[in-house]
Design an enzyme around this catalytic site. Structure first.
Site, PDB file in Angstrom:
ATOM      1  N   HIS A  72      48.109  35.211  29.775  1.00  0.00           N
ATOM      2  CA  HIS A  72      47.239  36.209  31.140  1.00  0.00           C
ATOM      3  C   HIS A  72      45.722  36.318  30.730  1.00  0.00           C
ATOM      4  O   HIS A  72      45.950  37.263  30.612  1.00  0.00           O
ATOM      5  CB  HIS A  72      48.368  37.478  31.778  1.00  0.00           C
ATOM      6  CG  HIS A  72      49.466  37.004  32.062  1.00  0.00           C
ATOM      7  ND1 HIS A  72      50.041  37.925  32.918  1.00  0.00           N
ATOM      8  CD2 HIS A  72      50.430  35.997  32.776  1.00  0.00           C
ATOM      9  CE1 HIS A  72      51.148  37.634  33.285  1.00  0.00           C
ATOM     10  NE2 HIS A  72      51.768  36.349  32.990  1.00  0.00           N
ATOM     11  N   TYR A 200      50.091  45.853  39.084  1.00  0.00           N
ATOM     12  CA  TYR A 200      50.082  48.092  38.773  1.00  0.00           C
ATOM     13  C   TYR A 200      49.599  48.796  40.066  1.00  0.00           C
ATOM     14  O   TYR A 200      48.177  48.591  40.460  1.00  0.00           O
ATOM     15  CB  TYR A 200      48.464  48.148  38.185  1.00  0.00           C
ATOM     16  CG  TYR A 200      49.262  48.461  36.368  1.00  0.00           C
ATOM     17  CD1 TYR A 200      48.503  47.099  35.905  1.00  0.00           C
ATOM     18  CD2 TYR A 200      49.803  48.805  35.202  1.00  0.00           C
ATOM     19  CE1 TYR A 200      48.805  46.415  34.724  1.00  0.00           C
ATOM     20  CE2 TYR A 200      49.674  48.575  34.387  1.00  0.00           C
ATOM     21  CZ  TYR A 200      49.691  47.428  33.826  1.00  0.00           C
ATOM     22  OH  TYR A 200      50.319  47.162  32.913  1.00  0.00           O
ATOM     23  N   PRO A 292      53.308  54.673  29.371  1.00  0.00           N
ATOM     24  CA  PRO A 292      53.928  53.233  28.634  1.00  0.00           C
ATOM     25  C   PRO A 292      52.562  52.208  29.424  1.00  0.00           C
ATOM     26  O   PRO A 292      52.275  51.189  29.224  1.00  0.00           O
ATOM     27  CB  PRO A 292      55.029  52.353  29.921  1.00  0.00           C
ATOM     28  CG  PRO A 292      55.807  53.590  30.007  1.00  0.00           C
ATOM     29  CD  PRO A 292      55.239  55.030  29.388  1.00  0.00           C
ATOM     30  N   LYS A 296      50.702  50.077  25.284  1.00  0.00           N
ATOM     31  CA  LYS A 296      49.847  50.321  24.471  1.00  0.00           C
ATOM     32  C   LYS A 296      50.938  50.320  23.091  1.00  0.00           C
ATOM     33  O   LYS A 296      51.046  50.382  21.974  1.00  0.00           O
ATOM     34  CB  LYS A 296      49.308  50.794  24.360  1.00  0.00           C
ATOM     35  CG  LYS A 296      47.658  50.788  24.972  1.00  0.00           C
ATOM     36  CD  LYS A 296      46.730  49.877  23.665  1.00  0.00           C
ATOM     37  CE  LYS A 296      45.995  49.258  25.101  1.00  0.00           C
ATOM     38  NZ  LYS A 296      46.386  48.096  25.474  1.00  0.00           N
ATOM     39  N   TYR A 384      42.331  47.559  27.419  1.00  0.00           N
ATOM     40  CA  TYR A 384      43.678  46.581  28.120  1.00  0.00           C
ATOM     41  C   TYR A 384      44.101  45.153  26.956  1.00  0.00           C
ATOM     42  O   TYR A 384      45.271  45.184  26.497  1.00  0.00           O
ATOM     43  CB  TYR A 384      43.271  45.632  29.592  1.00  0.00           C
ATOM     44  CG  TYR A 384      45.700  45.928  29.848  1.00  0.00           C
ATOM     45  CD1 TYR A 384      45.102  46.963  30.507  1.00  0.00           C
ATOM     46  CD2 TYR A 384      45.065  44.505  29.766  1.00  0.00           C
ATOM     47  CE1 TYR A 384      47.154  46.234  31.133  1.00  0.00           C
ATOM     48  CE2 TYR A 384      46.997  44.309  31.051  1.00  0.00           C
ATOM     49  CZ  TYR A 384      47.331  44.982  30.797  1.00  0.00           C
ATOM     50  OH  TYR A 384      49.260  45.077  31.470  1.00  0.00           O
TER      51      TYR A 384
END
Ligand code: FAD
Ligand code: DHB
Length: 390
Positions: A72, A200, A292, A296, A384
């Site tokens: 992604h 998200y 979460p 990570k 990220y």
């Protein structure tokens, strides 16, 4: 039983450490309290940073990962009825790969067993002894009998509830901790993902996350109360809540399917320092936990043991003690970067205190800043996808 490095726990940290040590000619034995079937089917994390993918590939574990993993290059943020893409690869040159933790675990177990590696399943470590001597011992129970594993070093990779961390004497380690007034209800669904990138979502009713495992399987999460009972969430209630929190963008709708698994995960930030006591070295969830939201946990576990394997190789190949001495301080730099990022993502995206409208306004301002500032979006993106150096 005797080995060079006694490893407690066959999660990503313990298995990867055993594999990396094997590649350097160092022997280990892994003790795991659960069955092979249990650890291979435990549904948990799913996002691998670029650095984790590179590490797995360098270690010869990339074949299925590169074939089945989903690369992604961005994520989507949804809030206030808007949708914004964070183009991670455009901003950082790196990407993430969606590949279930249990698939990483399966690949590692297969590689260890094919190489003649010793993983003792249903072997429950009960006590560590002699950690301040040259010959520590892990006492474990198997088939109702107590046995001993003697080693040069113990690697405590037994997760948050394990025994290793507690083997250090009172006062030797310092704990830094924060709990959150919410948890995640996670579901695995036989439904084709309705998105191509992770979503998200910040919503008045709470956070929601749309992830996936394959072109047929979706992985979804909902913010719920910390003490939420899974039984209170029949499938129809889960889909209704997901629709409310995710169907906020015109023309977009969720694909539904049968729910294969559901569980509630508490949210916690937790670090114990140093990550070592005498001949005990701690790695992964045994020594740090992140909420979460930043994806990570598994990545940190892999990064810890990459360092630890180098440090053990320095000791056995060249008699160097400095890498083992520096392990904790070096690992903690990445750990605290991830602590900050995970806390920040969690605070930005969850429903915090309903009675504090100021906090809600600041959250929206933060989300809008990510959505409009290339500099701020780059900060999110580089964390990220994983920082190569910290
Ligand atoms: P673990 O995977 O916990 O492995 C530790 C192993 O030690 C286990 O197999 C355990 O059975 C074994 N063990 C424990 N005690 C003993 C003993 N006494 N003797 C022998 N063996 C023992 N991260 C994300 O990024 N996203 C997520 O969605 C996400 N969901 C999660 C859901 C749950 C329920 C949990 C617990 C964690 C989740 N995480 C998530 C975090 C991520 O999965 C962890 O960071 C990752 O598993 C850490 O790997 P580890 O090897 O350090 O620990
Ligand atoms: C997944 C889990 C996470 O915690 C996250 O931030 C993103 C994805 C997942 O399980 O796919």
């Amino acid at each position: 039983m005797r080995t060079q490095v006694g490893i407690v726990g066959a999660g990503p940290a313990g298995l990867m450490l055993s594999h990396l040590l094997h590649l350097r000619g160092i022997e280990s034995v892994v003790l795991e309290s659960r069955s092979r079937d249990h650890v291979e089917h435990r549904v948990r994390a799913g996002v691998l940073e670029q650095g984790s993918v590179d590490l797995l590939c360098r270690a010869g574990l990339g074949e299925r990962l590169l074939r089945e993993g989903l690369r992604h290059e961005g994520i989507e943020l949804r809030f206030a009825g808007e949708s914004h893409r964070v183009p991670m690869t455009e901003l950082t040159g790196r990407a993430i790969t969606v590949y279930g933790q249990q698939e990483v675990v399966k690949d590692l177990i297969a590689a260890r067993l094919a190489a003649g590696g010793r993983i003792l399943f249903e072997a429950d470590a009960v006590r560590l002894a002699g950690l301040d001597s040259d010959s520590p011992v892990v006492h474990f129970r198997r088939d109702g009998r107590e046995e001993e594993l003697r080693c040069d070093f113990v690697a405590g990779c037994d997760g948050f509830h394990g025994v290793s961390r507690r083997a250090a004497p009172e006062g030797a380690l310092t704990t830094y901790e924060r709990t959150y007034p919410f948890a995640w209800l996670g579901v695995l669904a036989a439904a084709a993902p309705a998105v191509t990138e992770l979503v998200y979502a910040h919503h008045d009713r709470g956070f929601a996350l749309y992830s996936m495992r394959s072109p047929e399987i979706s992985r979804l999460y909902l913010q719920v109360a910390p003490d939420e009972d899974v039984a209170a969430w029949p499938d129809e209630r889960i889909w209704a809540e997901l629709r409310t929190r995710l169907e906020t963008v015109p023309g977009w709708s969720l694909t539904e399917g049968s729910i294969l698994e559901k569980s509630v995960t508490p949210m916690r930030s937790f670090v114990v320092e140093p990550m070592r006591w005498k001949r005990l070295f701690l790695a992964g969830d045994a020594v740090h936990i992140v909420p979460p939201t930043g994806a990570k946990g598994m990545n940190l576990a892999l990064a810890d043991v990459a360092l630890l394997a180098d440090a053990f190789a320095g000791w056995y190949d060249r008699g160097r003690a400095d890498l083992l001495a520096g392990y904790s301080a070096t690992a903690l730099r990445r750990v605290w970067r991830a602590q900050h990022f995970s806390w920040w993502m969690t605070s930005m995206l969850h429903r915090l205190d309903r009675d504090d409208p100021y906090e809600t306004k600041v959250q929206t301002a933060t989300l809008r800043y990510v959505a409009t500032s290339r500099a701020y979006a780059t900060s999110l993106a580089e964390n990220y996808v994983g920082m190569p150096e910290v």
